[in-house]
Design a protein around this motif. Structure first.
Motif, PDB file in Angstrom:
ATOM      1  N   LEU A   1       0.825  -1.201   0.000  1.00 18.60           N
ATOM      2  CA  LEU A   1       0.000   0.000   0.000  1.00 18.60           C
ATOM      3  C   LEU A   1       0.863   1.255   0.000  1.00 18.60           C
ATOM      4  CD1 LEU A   1      -2.874   1.108   0.085  1.00 18.60           C
ATOM      5  CD2 LEU A   1      -2.820   0.903   2.572  1.00 18.60           C
ATOM      6  N   GLU A   2       1.882   1.278   0.825  1.00 12.63           N
ATOM      7  CA  GLU A   2       2.758   2.451   0.910  1.00 12.63           C
ATOM      8  C   GLU A   2       3.542   2.653  -0.375  1.00 12.63           C
ATOM      9  OE1 GLU A   2       5.142   2.978   4.361  1.00 12.63           O
ATOM     10  OE2 GLU A   2       3.642   2.175   5.725  1.00 12.63           O
ATOM     11  N   THR A   3       4.086   1.592  -0.940  1.00 16.24           N
ATOM     12  CA  THR A   3       4.853   1.746  -2.177  1.00 16.24           C
ATOM     13  C   THR A   3       3.943   2.134  -3.339  1.00 16.24           C
ATOM     14  OG1 THR A   3       4.740  -0.665  -2.559  1.00 16.24           O
ATOM     15  CG2 THR A   3       6.715   0.197  -1.476  1.00 16.24           C
ATOM     16  N   SER A   4       2.720   1.640  -3.325  1.00 12.54           N
ATOM     17  CA  SER A   4       1.772   2.041  -4.367  1.00 12.54           C
ATOM     18  C   SER A   4       1.461   3.529  -4.247  1.00 12.54           C
ATOM     19  CB  SER A   4       0.482   1.218  -4.258  1.00 12.54           C
ATOM     20  OG  SER A   4       0.725  -0.147  -4.538  1.00 12.54           O
ATOM     21  N   PHE A   5       1.258   4.008  -3.026  1.00 12.74           N
ATOM     22  CA  PHE A   5       1.005   5.432  -2.801  1.00 12.74           C
ATOM     23  C   PHE A   5       2.172   6.269  -3.318  1.00 12.74           C
ATOM     24  CE2 PHE A   5       1.127   9.385  -0.473  1.00 12.74           C
ATOM     25  CZ  PHE A   5      -0.205   9.776  -0.388  1.00 12.74           C
ATOM     26  N   ASP A   6       3.383   5.853  -2.994  1.00 10.59           N
ATOM     27  CA  ASP A   6       4.570   6.617  -3.398  1.00 10.59           C
ATOM     28  C   ASP A   6       4.720   6.664  -4.912  1.00 10.59           C
ATOM     29  OD1 ASP A   6       5.167   7.126  -0.759  1.00 10.59           O
ATOM     30  OD2 ASP A   6       6.595   5.465  -0.579  1.00 10.59           O
ATOM     31  N   GLN A   7       4.355   5.578  -5.581  1.00  6.85           N
ATOM     32  CA  GLN A   7       4.472   5.553  -7.042  1.00  6.85           C
ATOM     33  C   GLN A   7       3.553   6.573  -7.695  1.00  6.85           C
ATOM     34  OE1 GLN A   7       3.914   1.228  -7.367  1.00  6.85           O
ATOM     35  NE2 GLN A   7       5.810   1.121  -8.523  1.00  6.85           N
ATOM     36  N   PHE A   8       2.374   6.778  -7.123  1.00 13.02           N
ATOM     37  CA  PHE A   8       1.454   7.757  -7.691  1.00 13.02           C
ATOM     38  C   PHE A   8       1.774   9.174  -7.236  1.00 13.02           C
ATOM     39  CE2 PHE A   8      -1.327   3.928  -7.894  1.00 13.02           C
ATOM     40  CZ  PHE A   8      -1.407   3.873  -9.266  1.00 13.02           C
ATOM     41  N   ALA A   9       2.276   9.308  -6.023  1.00  8.42           N
ATOM     42  CA  ALA A   9       2.532  10.640  -5.467  1.00  8.42           C
ATOM     43  C   ALA A   9       3.631  11.363  -6.228  1.00  8.42           C
ATOM     44  CB  ALA A   9       2.902  10.531  -3.985  1.00  8.42           C
ATOM     45  N   GLY A  10       4.496  10.601  -6.891  1.00  6.26           N
ATOM     46  CA  GLY A  10       5.641  11.199  -7.568  1.00  6.26           C
ATOM     47  C   GLY A  10       5.274  12.196  -8.653  1.00  6.26           C
ATOM     48  N   ASN A  11       4.223  11.931  -9.419  1.00  6.86           N
ATOM     49  CA  ASN A  11       3.860  12.857 -10.508  1.00  6.86           C
ATOM     50  C   ASN A  11       2.389  13.237 -10.474  1.00  6.86           C
ATOM     51  OD1 ASN A  11       2.891  10.414 -11.294  1.00  6.86           O
ATOM     52  ND2 ASN A  11       3.369  10.580 -13.442  1.00  6.86           N
ATOM     53  N   ALA A  12       1.792  13.198  -9.301  1.00  8.86           N
ATOM     54  CA  ALA A  12       0.379  13.560  -9.180  1.00  8.86           C
ATOM     55  C   ALA A  12       0.216  15.072  -9.115  1.00  8.86           C
ATOM     56  CB  ALA A  12      -0.218  12.923  -7.932  1.00  8.86           C
ATOM     57  N   THR A  13      -0.726  15.602  -9.884  1.00 10.07           N
ATOM     58  CA  THR A  13      -1.040  17.024  -9.819  1.00 10.07           C
ATOM     59  C   THR A  13      -2.188  17.284  -8.856  1.00 10.07           C
ATOM     60  OG1 THR A  13      -2.477  16.762 -11.746  1.00 10.07           O
ATOM     61  CG2 THR A  13      -0.212  17.471 -12.159  1.00 10.07           C
ATOM     62  N   VAL A  14      -3.062  16.296  -8.696  1.00 10.68           N
ATOM     63  CA  VAL A  14      -4.158  16.375  -7.731  1.00 10.68           C
ATOM     64  C   VAL A  14      -4.003  15.200  -6.766  1.00 10.68           C
ATOM     65  CG1 VAL A  14      -6.649  16.363  -7.396  1.00 10.68           C
ATOM     66  CG2 VAL A  14      -5.662  17.442  -9.436  1.00 10.68           C
ATOM     67  N   THR A  15      -3.893  15.496  -5.481  1.00 10.31           N
ATOM     68  CA  THR A  15      -3.574  14.460  -4.497  1.00 10.31           C
ATOM     69  C   THR A  15      -4.793  13.930  -3.754  1.00 10.31           C
ATOM     70  OG1 THR A  15      -3.157  16.137  -2.782  1.00 10.31           O
ATOM     71  CG2 THR A  15      -1.284  15.459  -4.156  1.00 10.31           C
ATOM     72  N   THR A  16      -5.972  14.479  -4.020  1.00  5.92           N
ATOM     73  CA  THR A  16      -7.166  14.117  -3.260  1.00  5.92           C
ATOM     74  C   THR A  16      -7.441  12.623  -3.284  1.00  5.92           C
ATOM     75  OG1 THR A  16      -8.115  16.267  -3.826  1.00  5.92           O
ATOM     76  CG2 THR A  16      -9.611  14.595  -2.939  1.00  5.92           C
ATOM     77  N   PHE A  17      -7.271  12.013  -4.452  1.00  2.67           N
ATOM     78  CA  PHE A  17      -7.655  10.611  -4.614  1.00  2.67           C
ATOM     79  C   PHE A  17      -6.477   9.646  -4.530  1.00  2.67           C
ATOM     80  CE2 PHE A  17     -10.812  13.124  -7.027  1.00  2.67           C
ATOM     81  CZ  PHE A  17     -11.948  12.780  -6.299  1.00  2.67           C
ATOM     82  N   LEU A  18      -5.310  10.135  -4.116  1.00  4.98           N
ATOM     83  CA  LEU A  18      -4.136   9.267  -4.066  1.00  4.98           C
ATOM     84  C   LEU A  18      -4.330   8.031  -3.182  1.00  4.98           C
ATOM     85  CD1 LEU A  18      -1.035  11.647  -4.064  1.00  4.98           C
ATOM     86  CD2 LEU A  18      -1.788  10.084  -5.846  1.00  4.98           C
ATOM     87  N   PRO A  19      -4.879   8.161  -1.973  1.00  2.00           N
ATOM     88  CA  PRO A  19      -5.073   6.944  -1.161  1.00  2.00           C
ATOM     89  C   PRO A  19      -5.974   5.915  -1.830  1.00  2.00           C
ATOM     90  CG  PRO A  19      -5.209   8.888   0.218  1.00  2.00           C
ATOM     91  CD  PRO A  19      -5.216   9.373  -1.206  1.00  2.00           C
ATOM     92  N   LEU A  20      -7.026   6.383  -2.527  1.00  2.00           N
ATOM     93  CA  LEU A  20      -7.924   5.455  -3.216  1.00  2.00           C
ATOM     94  C   LEU A  20      -7.204   4.759  -4.373  1.00  2.00           C
ATOM     95  CD1 LEU A  20     -10.708   4.220  -3.729  1.00  2.00           C
ATOM     96  CD2 LEU A  20     -11.263   6.252  -5.099  1.00  2.00           C
ATOM     97  N   LEU A  21      -6.434   5.526  -5.144  1.00  2.00           N
ATOM     98  CA  LEU A  21      -5.676   4.923  -6.243  1.00  2.00           C
ATOM     99  C   LEU A  21      -4.659   3.933  -5.702  1.00  2.00           C
ATOM    100  CD1 LEU A  21      -4.993   7.974  -8.608  1.00  2.00           C
ATOM    101  CD2 LEU A  21      -6.866   6.326  -8.671  1.00  2.00           C
ATOM    102  N   ALA A  22      -4.003   4.313  -4.601  1.00  2.00           N
ATOM    103  CA  ALA A  22      -3.020   3.418  -3.999  1.00  2.00           C
ATOM    104  C   ALA A  22      -3.668   2.119  -3.534  1.00  2.00           C
ATOM    105  CB  ALA A  22      -2.328   4.116  -2.829  1.00  2.00           C
ATOM    106  N   GLU A  23      -4.856   2.213  -2.958  1.00  2.00           N
ATOM    107  CA  GLU A  23      -5.560   1.013  -2.504  1.00  2.00           C
ATOM    108  C   GLU A  23      -5.931   0.118  -3.684  1.00  2.00           C
ATOM    109  OE1 GLU A  23      -9.654  -0.345  -0.154  1.00  2.00           O
ATOM    110  OE2 GLU A  23      -9.075   1.775  -0.218  1.00  2.00           O
ATOM    111  N   ARG A  24      -6.432   0.709  -4.751  1.00  8.64           N
ATOM    112  CA  ARG A  24      -6.817  -0.083  -5.920  1.00  8.64           C
ATOM    113  C   ARG A  24      -5.610  -0.771  -6.544  1.00  8.64           C
ATOM    114  NH1 ARG A  24     -10.268   3.723  -9.815  1.00  8.64           N
ATOM    115  NH2 ARG A  24     -10.088   1.843 -11.128  1.00  8.64           N
ATOM    116  N   PHE A  25      -4.499  -0.043  -6.639  1.00  7.22           N
ATOM    117  CA  PHE A  25      -3.308  -0.629  -7.248  1.00  7.22           C
ATOM    118  C   PHE A  25      -2.687  -1.677  -6.334  1.00  7.22           C
ATOM    119  CE2 PHE A  25       1.218  -0.036  -8.869  1.00  7.22           C
ATOM    120  CZ  PHE A  25       1.004  -0.846  -9.975  1.00  7.22           C
TER     121      PHE A  25
END
Length: 214
Positions: free
Chosen positions: A38-62
């Motif tokens: 979960l943490e590594t998935s979050f970090d992978q998206f956080a690197g180039n995210a312009t909108v962070t609101t849905f990052l935890p949800l994307l991280a959970e799905r991935f």
């Protein structure tokens, strides 16, 4: 779950996601493994995210997808359904349309994932519009990277223009689809690509002995 460098709302959302995944994979993976994914998935998206609101949800799905893949690789699960991975560069157009067609035509008779060697920030709006014209909604999809466990879990890996950046593992069946890149194209230009992808997906399903829905 240790996430001290993240905003308070993100930490709370990740803790909730960790509990959900823990219940889903109870008896299959440890809490430590689930939290790591979960943490590594979050970090992978956080690197180039312009909108962070849905990052935890994307991280959970991935993370959920990665955990299912790992369970398959380790022989902890398996229902006999063939699994296909569609890869392109940005995971924003070709591979997303292929995933949409495959899911639509195969139903629950097969599993498909998609990924990119350099994931973009959003799915190509023209690809979304072109697929919507044929009744397939890919608007909720998001560009994501490939990971080793996802590639190893796939029976077939279909590459689309990612060249040497695409992963190669012995024993995996590979197909390379020569398709025009829809990046920067309008819907009129994307329609022929969309239709070409449908034809290729139908042939792929036939080769896997998976009946396609009309």
């Amino acid at each position: 779950m240790s996430t001290p460098d993240r905003p308070l709302d993100a930490r709370a959302a990740l803790r909730t996601a960790s509990r959900r995944l823990g219940e889903e994979f109870d008896g299959t993976f440890s809490t430590e493994t689930i939290e790591l994914f979960l943490e590594t998935s979050f970090d992978q998206f956080a690197g180039n995210a312009t909108v962070t609101t849905f990052l935890p949800l994307l991280a959970e799905r991935f993370a959920r997808q990665r955990l299912h893949a790992l369970a398959r690789v380790e022989g902890k699960t398996g229902d006999g359904r063939p699994t296909v991975l569609f890869l392109c560069v940005h995971n924003a157009g070709r591979s997303q349309m292929a995933l949409g067609w495959f899911t639509h035509l195969a139903g629950d008779r097969a599993v498909a994932w998609s990924g990119g060697s350099e994931p973009g920030s959003q799915v190509n709006p023209s690809a979304v519009a072109a697929m919507a014209e044929v009744g397939i909604d890919i608007s909720r999809e998001f560009p994501k990277p490939w990971t080793e466990e996802i590639v190893r879990a796939a029976d077939v890996v279909v590459t689309m223009g990612c060249g040497d950046a695409c992963p190669l593992f012995p024993g995996t069946r590979y197909e390379d689809w020569d398709l025009e890149d829809p990046a920067g194209q309008d819907v009129d230009a994307v329609r022929p690509i969309r239709d070409d992808i449908r034809t290729r997906v139908e042939a792929l399903l036939a080769s896997l002995d998976v009946p396609a829905t009309a």
